[in-house]
Motif scaffolding. Structure first.
Motif, PDB file in Angstrom:
ATOM      1  N   ALA A  88       8.418  18.195  -2.440  1.00  0.00           N
ATOM      2  CA  ALA A  88       8.384  17.010  -1.281  1.00  0.00           C
ATOM      3  C   ALA A  88       8.609  17.942   0.735  1.00  0.00           C
ATOM      4  CB  ALA A  88       8.542  16.037  -1.037  1.00  0.00           C
ATOM      5  N   LYS A  89       9.711  18.224  -0.163  1.00  0.00           N
ATOM      6  CA  LYS A  89      11.164  19.017   1.664  1.00  0.00           C
ATOM      7  C   LYS A  89       9.824  19.932   1.779  1.00  0.00           C
ATOM      8  CE  LYS A  89      14.029  16.079  -0.265  1.00  0.00           C
ATOM      9  NZ  LYS A  89      14.722  15.096   0.399  1.00  0.00           N
ATOM     10  N   SER A  90       9.034  20.474   1.571  1.00  0.00           N
ATOM     11  CA  SER A  90       8.158  21.667   2.529  1.00  0.00           C
ATOM     12  C   SER A  90       7.741  21.265   3.158  1.00  0.00           C
ATOM     13  CB  SER A  90       7.828  22.540   1.113  1.00  0.00           C
ATOM     14  OG  SER A  90       6.579  21.946   0.334  1.00  0.00           O
ATOM     15  N   LEU A  91       7.060  19.798   3.189  1.00  0.00           N
ATOM     16  CA  LEU A  91       6.406  19.339   4.024  1.00  0.00           C
ATOM     17  C   LEU A  91       6.407  19.207   5.338  1.00  0.00           C
ATOM     18  CD1 LEU A  91       4.553  16.183   2.124  1.00  0.00           C
ATOM     19  CD2 LEU A  91       3.394  18.329   2.554  1.00  0.00           C
ATOM     20  N   ASP A  92       5.660  19.398   6.546  1.00  0.00           N
ATOM     21  CA  ASP A  92       6.744  19.107   7.891  1.00  0.00           C
ATOM     22  C   ASP A  92       5.867  17.900   8.318  1.00  0.00           C
ATOM     23  OD1 ASP A  92       6.962  22.350   8.431  1.00  0.00           O
ATOM     24  OD2 ASP A  92       5.142  22.333   8.052  1.00  0.00           O
ATOM     25  N   GLY A  93       5.018  17.408   7.583  1.00  0.00           N
ATOM     26  CA  GLY A  93       5.324  15.561   8.252  1.00  0.00           C
ATOM     27  C   GLY A  93       3.804  15.213   7.002  1.00  0.00           C
ATOM     28  N   ILE A  94       3.662  13.726   6.976  1.00  0.00           N
ATOM     29  CA  ILE A  94       2.715  13.080   6.458  1.00  0.00           C
ATOM     30  C   ILE A  94       1.938  11.972   7.373  1.00  0.00           C
ATOM     31  CG2 ILE A  94       3.683  13.430   4.126  1.00  0.00           C
ATOM     32  CD1 ILE A  94       4.013  10.271   4.246  1.00  0.00           C
ATOM     33  N   TYR A  95       0.443  12.081   7.092  1.00  0.00           N
ATOM     34  CA  TYR A  95      -0.551  11.331   8.096  1.00  0.00           C
ATOM     35  C   TYR A  95      -0.974  10.389   6.622  1.00  0.00           C
ATOM     36  CZ  TYR A  95      -0.553  15.752  10.677  1.00  0.00           C
ATOM     37  OH  TYR A  95       0.084  16.367  11.554  1.00  0.00           O
ATOM     38  N   VAL A  96      -0.865   9.431   6.994  1.00  0.00           N
ATOM     39  CA  VAL A  96      -1.219   7.603   6.174  1.00  0.00           C
ATOM     40  C   VAL A  96      -2.914   7.025   7.120  1.00  0.00           C
ATOM     41  CG1 VAL A  96      -0.483   5.593   4.536  1.00  0.00           C
ATOM     42  CG2 VAL A  96       1.205   8.145   5.061  1.00  0.00           C
ATOM     43  N   ALA A  97      -3.431   7.245   5.528  1.00  0.00           N
ATOM     44  CA  ALA A  97      -4.759   6.169   6.761  1.00  0.00           C
ATOM     45  C   ALA A  97      -4.499   5.275   6.050  1.00  0.00           C
ATOM     46  CB  ALA A  97      -6.102   7.098   6.125  1.00  0.00           C
ATOM     47  N   ASN A  98      -4.655   3.683   5.911  1.00  0.00           N
ATOM     48  CA  ASN A  98      -4.640   2.577   5.727  1.00  0.00           C
ATOM     49  C   ASN A  98      -5.451   1.687   6.484  1.00  0.00           C
ATOM     50  OD1 ASN A  98      -3.070  -0.164   4.870  1.00  0.00           O
ATOM     51  ND2 ASN A  98      -3.744   0.678   3.511  1.00  0.00           N
TER      52      ASN A  98
ATOM     53  N   ALA B 214       3.282   4.006   6.901  1.00  0.00           N
ATOM     54  CA  ALA B 214       3.484   5.563   6.894  1.00  0.00           C
ATOM     55  C   ALA B 214       4.804   5.817   7.123  1.00  0.00           C
ATOM     56  CB  ALA B 214       3.211   6.340   8.057  1.00  0.00           C
ATOM     57  N   ASN B 215       5.699   5.083   7.451  1.00  0.00           N
ATOM     58  CA  ASN B 215       7.765   4.822   7.654  1.00  0.00           C
ATOM     59  C   ASN B 215       7.747   4.270   5.708  1.00  0.00           C
ATOM     60  OD1 ASN B 215      10.047   5.665   8.793  1.00  0.00           O
ATOM     61  ND2 ASN B 215       9.875   3.680   9.801  1.00  0.00           N
ATOM     62  N   VAL B 216       7.232   3.649   5.723  1.00  0.00           N
ATOM     63  CA  VAL B 216       7.428   3.090   4.577  1.00  0.00           C
ATOM     64  C   VAL B 216       7.298   3.778   3.776  1.00  0.00           C
ATOM     65  CG1 VAL B 216       7.403   1.041   2.667  1.00  0.00           C
ATOM     66  CG2 VAL B 216       7.242   0.531   5.459  1.00  0.00           C
ATOM     67  N   LEU B 217       6.143   5.034   3.373  1.00  0.00           N
ATOM     68  CA  LEU B 217       5.535   5.872   2.912  1.00  0.00           C
ATOM     69  C   LEU B 217       5.838   6.919   2.020  1.00  0.00           C
ATOM     70  CD1 LEU B 217       1.175   4.780   1.981  1.00  0.00           C
ATOM     71  CD2 LEU B 217       4.068   3.830   1.046  1.00  0.00           C
ATOM     72  N   ALA B 218       6.577   7.421   3.706  1.00  0.00           N
ATOM     73  CA  ALA B 218       7.166   8.595   3.252  1.00  0.00           C
ATOM     74  C   ALA B 218       8.438   8.293   2.630  1.00  0.00           C
ATOM     75  CB  ALA B 218       7.550   8.772   5.050  1.00  0.00           C
ATOM     76  N   ASP B 219       9.321   6.649   3.076  1.00  0.00           N
ATOM     77  CA  ASP B 219      10.838   6.848   2.549  1.00  0.00           C
ATOM     78  C   ASP B 219      10.628   6.557   0.855  1.00  0.00           C
ATOM     79  OD1 ASP B 219      13.182   5.596   3.699  1.00  0.00           O
ATOM     80  OD2 ASP B 219      12.854   4.613   1.717  1.00  0.00           O
ATOM     81  N   SER B 220       9.105   6.220   0.463  1.00  0.00           N
ATOM     82  CA  SER B 220       8.686   6.295  -0.694  1.00  0.00           C
ATOM     83  C   SER B 220       9.183   7.688  -1.332  1.00  0.00           C
ATOM     84  CB  SER B 220       7.857   5.162  -1.615  1.00  0.00           C
ATOM     85  OG  SER B 220       6.587   5.549  -0.817  1.00  0.00           O
TER      86      SER B 220
ATOM     87  N   LYS C 148      11.581  13.622   8.372  1.00  0.00           N
ATOM     88  CA  LYS C 148      10.008  14.416   8.823  1.00  0.00           C
ATOM     89  C   LYS C 148       9.104  13.719   9.375  1.00  0.00           C
ATOM     90  CE  LYS C 148      11.327  17.944   6.284  1.00  0.00           C
ATOM     91  NZ  LYS C 148      10.532  18.969   4.777  1.00  0.00           N
ATOM     92  N   PHE C 149       8.330  13.878   9.939  1.00  0.00           N
ATOM     93  CA  PHE C 149       6.894  12.755  10.757  1.00  0.00           C
ATOM     94  C   PHE C 149       6.220  12.385   9.505  1.00  0.00           C
ATOM     95  CE2 PHE C 149       2.810  13.296  12.135  1.00  0.00           C
ATOM     96  CZ  PHE C 149       2.269  12.967  13.524  1.00  0.00           C
ATOM     97  N   ALA C 150       6.027  10.928  10.234  1.00  0.00           N
ATOM     98  CA  ALA C 150       5.398  10.474   9.816  1.00  0.00           C
ATOM     99  C   ALA C 150       4.466   9.573  10.346  1.00  0.00           C
ATOM    100  CB  ALA C 150       6.128   9.366   8.335  1.00  0.00           C
ATOM    101  N   ILE C 151       3.281   9.148  10.331  1.00  0.00           N
ATOM    102  CA  ILE C 151       2.301   8.807  11.150  1.00  0.00           C
ATOM    103  C   ILE C 151       1.176   8.118  10.474  1.00  0.00           C
ATOM    104  CG2 ILE C 151       1.114  10.925  11.738  1.00  0.00           C
ATOM    105  CD1 ILE C 151       0.749   8.834  14.725  1.00  0.00           C
ATOM    106  N   SER C 152       0.825   6.677  10.969  1.00  0.00           N
ATOM    107  CA  SER C 152      -0.625   5.853   9.849  1.00  0.00           C
ATOM    108  C   SER C 152      -1.650   5.745  10.682  1.00  0.00           C
ATOM    109  CB  SER C 152       0.214   4.770   9.973  1.00  0.00           C
ATOM    110  OG  SER C 152       1.394   4.480   9.012  1.00  0.00           O
ATOM    111  N   ILE C 153      -2.859   5.630  10.430  1.00  0.00           N
ATOM    112  CA  ILE C 153      -3.615   5.897  11.221  1.00  0.00           C
ATOM    113  C   ILE C 153      -4.743   4.912  10.924  1.00  0.00           C
ATOM    114  CG2 ILE C 153      -6.001   7.396  11.807  1.00  0.00           C
ATOM    115  CD1 ILE C 153      -3.876  10.013  11.753  1.00  0.00           C
ATOM    116  N   ASP C 154      -5.365   4.069  11.642  1.00  0.00           N
ATOM    117  CA  ASP C 154      -5.938   2.599  11.046  1.00  0.00           C
ATOM    118  C   ASP C 154      -7.251   3.244  12.163  1.00  0.00           C
ATOM    119  OD1 ASP C 154      -7.385   1.221  10.675  1.00  0.00           O
ATOM    120  OD2 ASP C 154      -6.008  -0.319  11.623  1.00  0.00           O
ATOM    121  N   ALA C 155      -8.397   3.550  11.604  1.00  0.00           N
ATOM    122  CA  ALA C 155      -9.826   3.086  12.108  1.00  0.00           C
ATOM    123  C   ALA C 155     -11.353   3.008  10.935  1.00  0.00           C
ATOM    124  CB  ALA C 155     -10.242   4.876  12.039  1.00  0.00           C
ATOM    125  N   GLY C 156     -11.230   1.657  10.778  1.00  0.00           N
ATOM    126  CA  GLY C 156     -11.727   1.099   8.940  1.00  0.00           C
ATOM    127  C   GLY C 156     -11.669   2.645   8.341  1.00  0.00           C
ATOM    128  N   GLY C 157     -13.466   2.570   7.585  1.00  0.00           N
ATOM    129  CA  GLY C 157     -13.189   3.344   7.272  1.00  0.00           C
ATOM    130  C   GLY C 157     -14.137   4.496   7.462  1.00  0.00           C
TER     131      GLY C 157
END
Lengths: 131, 387
Positions: free
Chosen positions: B41-51, B64-70, B76-85
């Protein structure tokens, strides 16, 4: 939705108020803050026609929270006399007697869902025009 | 622009995961994707979380913050993305741009959704929440009823029968029958579908998505890096997004689906291909009718010819243009925010020859179509096999 949000949208919900753009003269519904056609912010409130034609409809059997007790109910696509289209509940008619193309008119009706504290909610619906 | 590749995938089965939290689902898929690539996981530069629904169904925002932490990614960079389906595919789109433009080199995109913790009424409300609530809340209008109006318009305009449109669900189930990660891995007859309960006339329950839990993760990086890692990988050739009016009543025509046409055309043009060059398509059929319309708007057949294409059998695994090769939204299942990522995983499995009994022969290029609010947001991603 909070009581204040329900209160804030009462005008469009009770009177079917849309907008007319003072720049391009387009009329639209639901109300907006920016004209979707020309981008102008000079918008006037505009009372939409109360009569129209039922272009098509569907009978709803799977309801959202608060509407379980009133299924089946009818949701219609209504084209108003000025061409503006509205999706709205259709009332005062048996499900089996709803017909495409039928003339309909605006009415205000109570909804089954209530706000916290029991505040009764109303919305625009359309009913068949009685000739 | 730098070339972008998908190097690894991890996913849970789509199901009703009563025993697993949204965090547990996410960690399971994310760790599998990392393990399959032998990366930490440490090798990742970031995560994009869709929900889409964690806020309203789990009461969990800041996902995204909660999941990156888990996952132990504290810095690392973490962002949540919500655009429905369209969330999952849009998250891939954002990751694609970042990798292509040199913002980040190695990233993970994860779609996760937990819809089983809600009553049927709450699900209808949640699904309907993707359309304008200030306008529609307190009218009784549901997303099913809007889809029904599109369905009826289609049947009338092209003089088609519902039985023909519902074939979309039959084929989805046929493909899911041999899919291990499908929520409903069994065949369904047209008769069973047509005799199921009605959601909003004419839509039958078995022509629409059901509540699903699931998590899907992919690892994306520079194409050069993928080669260095020595992993089987596929190229993400292009990722196109287009938008249309959200209110159906404000569109010129209920069947126009302008955003879908525009995104598809841009994707084909950007990749220099035609629809006939596609080896398979994963399309967004939240309702059978939306799948049929997508066949037409993606240019796989002419207007009104979608049902003929279904009947021809060419959309089956052995056909000339296999569609929804693992069961699509109807049968693989539709954990809303994760759909686009599951589709990308399915494209990865096909293009790396790891699709098992669902393998499409000579798969070279795959298209995924993901949509929100009746194609008011469309993301088209094109994946290509790497030589």
């Amino acid at each position: 939705m909070a009581t204040s949000a329900y209160w804030r949208t009462r005008i469009q919900r009770y009177r079917l108020m849309g907008n007319k753009c003072s720049s391009c003269n387009k009329v639209f519904f639901p109300p907006r803050l920016v004209c979707p056609h020309c981008g102008s912010v000079k918008l006037d409130e505009c009372k939409l026609p109360e009569k129209g034609r039922l272009v098509d409809y569907t009978v709803v059997y799977s309801a959202p929270k608060g509407y379980e007790t009133v299924i089946p109910y009818v949701i219609g696509l209504v084209e108003l006399e000025n061409g503006v289209k509205v999706v709205a509940p259709i009332t005062d008619v048996d499900v089996d007697e709803v017909k495409e193309g039928m003339e309909v008119e605006l009415t205000i009706r109570k909804l089954p869902e209530q706000l916290e504290g029991g505040m009764i909610c109303y919305t625009y619906k359309f009913r068949p025009v009685i000739k | 622009m730098r070339e972008v590749a998908v190097v690894s995938v991890g996913y849970t089965r789509v199901s009703e995961h009563w025993e697993k939290s949204i965090k547990a689902l996410f960690v399971e898929a994310a760790l599998k994707a990392l393990e399959n690539a032998d990366l930490s996981a440490k090798s990742l530069d970031g995560i994009y979380v869709a929900n889409v629904f964690a806020g309203c169904l789990q009461g969990q925002t800041n996902l995204a913050n909660v999941l990156a932490d888990s996952l132990g990614l504290y810095d690392k960079f973490a962002i949540s993305i919500d655009a429905g389906g369209a969330s999952g595919a849009l998250a891939i789109h954002e990751a694609y741009k970042d990798v292509a433009h040199g913002v980040r080199d190695l990233v993970m995109v994860c779609g996760v959704e937990k819809m089983s913790e809600a009553s049927p009424q709450e699900i209808v409300s949640a699904l309907t929440s993707v359309v304008d609530q200030e306008h529609l809340k307190y009218t009784g209008i549901t997303v099913h009823s809007l889809a029904a109006l599109i369905y009826k318009t289609y049947l009338k305009r092209f003089n088609k029968k519902q039985e023909d449109v519902a074939l979309m669900s039959v084929i989805d189930h046929e493909h899911a029958a041999t899919c291990h990660h499908a929520q409903y891995p069994f065949k369904l007859s047209l008769e069973t579908i047509m005799s199921s309960a009605i959601l909003a006339d004419p839509i039958r329950v078995l022509e629409a998505i059901s509540p699903s839990d699931g998590s899907a993760a992919i690892i994306m990086c520079l194409h050069e890096k993928a080669k260095e890692l020595g992993l089987p990988h596929v190229k993400l050739v292009t990722s196109q997004i287009a938008r249309d009016r959200l209110n159906l009543t404000e569109r010129d025509d209920l069947l126009s689906m302008k955003a879908l046409v525009e995104a598809a055309q841009r994707a084909y043009s950007s990749a220099g291909i035609r629809p006939s060059d596609l080896s398979f398509v994963e399309l967004y059929d939240d309702y059978s009718i939306m799948g049929v319309i997508a066949l037409e708007k993606l240019g796989l057949c002419g207007p009104g010819e979608g049902v003929e294409l279904l009947k021809s059998g060419e959309v089956k695994l052995s056909g000339s243009i296999p569609v929804n090769t693992f069961g699509g939204l109807k049968a693989r299942g539709a954990p809303l925010g994760a759909i686009g990522v599951y589709q990308a995983i399915e494209a990865f499995l096909q293009l790396t020859g790891n699709a098992g009994p669902n393998q499409v022969k000579n798969a070279r290029i795959g298209l995924t179509h993901t949509s929100c609010g009746f194609n008011s947001i469309v993301v088209i991603n094109l994946f290509e096999v790497c030589c």
